[in-house]
Design a protein around this motif. Structure first.
Motif, short mmCIF file in Angstrom:
data_model
loop_
_atom_site.label_atom_id
_atom_site.label_comp_id
_atom_site.label_asym_id
_atom_site.label_seq_id
_atom_site.Cartn_x
_atom_site.Cartn_y
_atom_site.Cartn_z
N GLU A 84 -1.68 -4.45 6.01
CA GLU A 84 -2.95 -5.14 6.23
C GLU A 84 -4.06 -4.13 6.52
OE1 GLU A 84 -3.11 -8.52 8.81
OE2 GLU A 84 -1.14 -9.20 8.16
N ASN A 85 -3.74 -3.11 7.31
CA ASN A 85 -4.67 -2.02 7.58
C ASN A 85 -4.63 -1.11 6.36
OD1 ASN A 85 -6.07 0.25 8.32
ND2 ASN A 85 -4.92 0.60 10.20
N GLN A 86 -5.57 -1.24 5.47
CA GLN A 86 -5.52 -0.54 4.19
C GLN A 86 -5.74 0.95 4.33
OE1 GLN A 86 -7.55 -2.44 1.01
NE2 GLN A 86 -6.57 -4.40 1.42
N GLN A 87 -5.99 1.44 5.54
CA GLN A 87 -6.11 2.88 5.76
C GLN A 87 -4.72 3.53 5.78
OE1 GLN A 87 -8.92 3.24 4.92
NE2 GLN A 87 -10.22 3.84 6.63
N LEU A 88 -3.69 2.74 6.05
CA LEU A 88 -2.32 3.28 6.05
C LEU A 88 -1.83 3.44 4.62
CD1 LEU A 88 -0.76 1.08 8.87
CD2 LEU A 88 -1.46 3.47 9.04
#
Length: 70
Positions: free
Chosen positions: A12-16
């Motif tokens: 969900e955290n697209q930075q990962l």
């Protein structure tokens, strides 16, 4: 040649980093997970040995272009 290549973040955290992908090759759909180190885990049928290396190279190039060279 790969067609209809699609990818999306698996978090969900697209930075990962970490992406699921799908594409068609020779009228067969393939899916997998692309890891930040370039490793690929197939979540569908594994491509035939004579095609797998070439397909991995094409996927790597597409991911470099779409994800890392934004």
């Amino acid at each position: 040649m790969i067609s209809h290549f699609q990818f999306q973040s698996i978090y969900e955290n697209q930075q990962l980093p970490g992406w699921s992908f799908s594409f068609y090759f020779q009228k067969q759909k393939f899916t997998g997970i692309y890891h930040p180190d370039g490793a690929i885990d197939w979540t569908s049928v594994v491509p035939q040995k004579e095609n797998e290396s070439s397909l991995k190279g094409q996927i790597h190039e597409l991911m470099l272009f779409h994800v890392y060279e934004k």
